[in-house]
Structures are given as C-alpha cells and as structure tokens.
Write a protein that holds these residues in place. Structure first.
Motif, PDB file in Angstrom:
ATOM      1  N   ILE A   1       0.824  -1.217   0.000  1.00 35.74           N
ATOM      2  CA  ILE A   1       0.000   0.000   0.000  1.00 35.74           C
ATOM      3  C   ILE A   1       0.855   1.262   0.000  1.00 35.74           C
ATOM      4  CG2 ILE A   1      -1.938  -1.149   1.136  1.00 35.74           C
ATOM      5  CD1 ILE A   1      -1.131   0.391   3.711  1.00 35.74           C
TER       6      ILE A   1
ATOM      7  N   SER B   1      -2.077  -6.309  -6.870  1.00 41.08           N
ATOM      8  CA  SER B   1      -2.811  -5.329  -6.087  1.00 41.08           C
ATOM      9  C   SER B   1      -3.602  -6.056  -5.010  1.00 41.08           C
ATOM     10  CB  SER B   1      -3.740  -4.506  -6.994  1.00 41.08           C
ATOM     11  OG  SER B   1      -4.214  -3.366  -6.298  1.00 41.08           O
ATOM     12  N   LEU B   2      -4.352  -5.296  -4.216  1.00 43.64           N
ATOM     13  CA  LEU B   2      -5.161  -5.874  -3.146  1.00 43.64           C
ATOM     14  C   LEU B   2      -6.625  -5.523  -3.359  1.00 43.64           C
ATOM     15  CD1 LEU B   2      -2.990  -4.963  -0.024  1.00 43.64           C
ATOM     16  CD2 LEU B   2      -3.266  -7.223  -1.060  1.00 43.64           C
ATOM     17  N   CYS B   3      -7.478  -6.518  -3.243  1.00 38.75           N
ATOM     18  CA  CYS B   3      -8.920  -6.309  -3.334  1.00 38.75           C
ATOM     19  C   CYS B   3      -9.372  -5.447  -2.150  1.00 38.75           C
ATOM     20  CB  CYS B   3      -9.629  -7.663  -3.303  1.00 38.75           C
ATOM     21  SG  CYS B   3     -11.396  -7.570  -3.014  1.00 38.75           S
ATOM     22  N   ALA B   4     -10.105  -4.389  -2.437  1.00 35.70           N
ATOM     23  CA  ALA B   4     -10.569  -3.483  -1.384  1.00 35.70           C
ATOM     24  C   ALA B   4     -11.628  -4.125  -0.492  1.00 35.70           C
ATOM     25  CB  ALA B   4     -11.126  -2.203  -2.005  1.00 35.70           C
TER      26      ALA B   4
ATOM     27  N   LEU C   1      -8.914  -7.546   1.069  1.00 32.34           N
ATOM     28  CA  LEU C   1      -7.477  -7.367   1.291  1.00 32.34           C
ATOM     29  C   LEU C   1      -6.661  -8.599   0.923  1.00 32.34           C
ATOM     30  CD1 LEU C   1      -7.308  -5.252   4.575  1.00 32.34           C
ATOM     31  CD2 LEU C   1      -7.129  -4.477   2.198  1.00 32.34           C
TER      32      LEU C   1
ATOM     33  N   ARG D   1      -2.232  -0.313  -3.686  1.00 29.98           N
ATOM     34  CA  ARG D   1      -3.259   0.193  -2.776  1.00 29.98           C
ATOM     35  C   ARG D   1      -4.457  -0.751  -2.831  1.00 29.98           C
ATOM     36  NH1 ARG D   1      -4.072   5.714  -5.918  1.00 29.98           N
ATOM     37  NH2 ARG D   1      -1.846   5.468  -5.870  1.00 29.98           N
ATOM     38  N   PRO D   2      -5.259  -0.799  -1.786  1.00 28.55           N
ATOM     39  CA  PRO D   2      -6.490  -1.595  -1.857  1.00 28.55           C
ATOM     40  C   PRO D   2      -7.461  -0.931  -2.833  1.00 28.55           C
ATOM     41  CG  PRO D   2      -5.888  -1.131   0.425  1.00 28.55           C
ATOM     42  CD  PRO D   2      -5.033  -0.267  -0.447  1.00 28.55           C
TER      43      PRO D   2
END
Length: 166
Positions: free
Chosen positions: A41, A72-75, A78, A111-112
């Motif tokens: 992040i 990336s990260l799933c919002a 996570l 970033r999420p």
C-alpha cells in the motif's frame, strides 16, 4: 504509518482467530505480514514516480504495450488480485516512455482497490499525461478473493477503459 502498531494489532487478531503465534512457523507472522502489507500500500504514502514523455514521431501510428505485470489488493477482502495491463493509444503530440508505463502501473497497483477502479485510474492518468487521440487500458487479472471462496478458480477477469477514439 506505524508498522509496530500494525504488527501488534495483527498479532492480536490472529490470536483471537485461535492461532498460537509464539510457536514455530507463526512466531514472526504478524511482523512479516505487516511489512508485506506496508509494501503493498506504499503508493498511499509516496509521490507518483517520474513518467517521461517524448515528442511523438510523425508516423502517426498507434502505440501498444502489453503484459505489464502487477499485484494489487482487493478493497473488499485485502487479498491479492494480479495479472497484466495492456495500454493502446494513438499519440497526438507526445508519447509515454516505456519504463514510465511500468512504473505507473506498479505505483497505482499498490493500494487496496477494485479492478474496475484500477483500470479507470490508469486510463485517466495516461490520458492526462499525453492527451492522446484515443486510448484503451485493458486489465486482465485473477481475483484471489473469488478463488478462495471456491468460485471461478483461476478465472481471469478483464476490465477496459477508453478515452477518445482509436
């Protein structure tokens, strides 16, 4: 960002989930996980990297960059989603340096977020950078949140964003 605080809270969460952290392989889990998340992040805390542009050649042809990898990260969960980005654009006056494209993809991936938003954000950034005649960003990714739920194992999801005319 206080990594020590994050590590402490993560350790408390993992213990609440029934894991015995002081033992064996889990002894440093909270610290390592906090460090990993901090790296994933980091674009929330760092400035955008330099992305160079150059005068467009007179040929007027399109520019296509494929297979720019990202994580990336799933919002929502996570957990990672990962895949490749493809950029296709018709320059007007300037072209984007190839290394800058990869740096921008890496920056915006850290970033999420949801894949759809990531795709739109990249398109908006590249569009504002060189104002091309037309542009398309395509993101093809595996969503581990879907796979971990047991749905769509190893399915790749594609999102696109367009500006102007190609």
């Amino acid at each position: 960002m206080k990594r020590e605080d994050a590590s402490k809270h993560l350790a408390a969460y993992l213990q609440a989930m029934g894991l015995r952290l002081p033992e064996g392989e889990l002894a440093t889990c909270a610290e390592r996980t906090a460090e990993l998340f901090a790296s994933r992040i980091r674009s929330l805390h760092e400035p955008l990297p330099t992305v160079s542009t150059f005068p467009a050649p007179a040929s007027g042809g399109a520019v296509k960059v494929e297979d720019v990898g990202f994580y990336s990260l799933c919002a929502h969960h996570l957990v990672p989603f990962f895949g490749t980005v493809e950029l296709l654009y018709v320059p007007s006056e300037r072209v984007i340096g190839f290394g800058g494209i990869a740096r921008a993809v890496d920056y915006f991936s850290r970033r999420p977020q949801l894949q759809e938003g990531f795709t739109e954000e990249l398109a908006g950034f590249f569009d504002s950078l060189v104002s091309p005649l037309g542009l398309e960003v395509r993101v093809c990714a595996r969503q581990l949140c879907v796979e971990l739920h047991g749905h769509g194992t190893q399915t790749r999801y594609t999102t696109t964003a367009r500006r102007g005319e190609l």
